[in-house]
Design an enzyme around this catalytic site. Structure first.
Site, PDB file in Angstrom:
ATOM      1  N   LEU A   1      33.206  37.301  42.480  1.00 50.94           N
ATOM      2  CA  LEU A   1      33.654  39.202  42.177  1.00 50.94           C
ATOM      3  C   LEU A   1      33.108  39.462  43.516  1.00 50.94           C
ATOM      4  CD1 LEU A   1      36.478  40.594  42.373  1.00 50.94           C
ATOM      5  CD2 LEU A   1      34.861  41.930  39.788  1.00 50.94           C
ATOM      6  N   HIS A   2      33.729  39.588  44.505  1.00 57.79           N
ATOM      7  CA  HIS A   2      33.424  40.603  45.578  1.00 57.79           C
ATOM      8  C   HIS A   2      34.108  41.056  46.315  1.00 57.79           C
ATOM      9  CE1 HIS A   2      33.816  36.548  47.330  1.00 57.79           C
ATOM     10  NE2 HIS A   2      33.720  36.701  48.599  1.00 57.79           N
ATOM     11  N   VAL A   3      34.505  42.608  46.122  1.00 63.26           N
ATOM     12  CA  VAL A   3      34.989  43.051  47.315  1.00 63.26           C
ATOM     13  C   VAL A   3      34.200  43.346  48.359  1.00 63.26           C
ATOM     14  CG1 VAL A   3      35.810  45.326  47.887  1.00 63.26           C
ATOM     15  CG2 VAL A   3      36.568  44.351  45.485  1.00 63.26           C
TER      16      VAL A   3
END
Length: 141
Positions: A96-98
């Protein structure tokens, strides 16, 4: 997870241009940015997608995304930002990465095609990281 690039950067096992880290998240420059100053915010706990993020970590994670977004805009004198996340499809690293991308009027970004650019060298990467770090509030979440 032992072979995750983002876990390795967050744990200091691989180099990264860290702009923020605490027990919950690590945030570092994307080395293939849409625009210079493009930051990736990742949970320290290996999590592949938003739906996998434990409920008790959602609030703390996004409070940090919010603070880092403000630091990207303030530290780089950007007029705004583009904040995005992919789940599985187009997720080049299964962690998960923004994406927090600095934006300015007429910067050329259109639609969902993300052109990539390069930093001139490591000193330019470090300069961008330094500017963002300096703009972080003293207390992040």
């Amino acid at each position: 997870m032992t072979d995750c690039l983002f876990c390795a950067i967050a744990n200091g096992d691989k180099p990264g241009y860290i702009v923020f880290q605490d027990d919950s998240v690590a945030a570092f420059l994307d080395t293939r940015p849409v625009f210079k100053g493009h930051v990736l915010v990742v949970p320290r706990q290996h999590t592949e997608t938003l739906t996998d993020l434990p409920a008790d970590l959602v609030g703390p994670f996004f409070l940090r995304v919010q603070a880092i977004t403000g630091a990207v805009e303030g530290g780089l004198a950007a007029r705004g930002s583009f904040v995005a996340m992919n789940n599985r499809i187009s997720q080049s690293v299964p962690h998960l990465h923004v994406h927090v991308v600095p934006r300015n009027p007429k910067d050329g970004l259109r639609g969902f095609f993300w052109p990539r650019m390069k930093y001139a060298d490591e000193s330019e990467l470090e300069e961008y990281a330094k500017r963002i770090r300096a703009a972080l509030p003293e207390t992040v979440a």
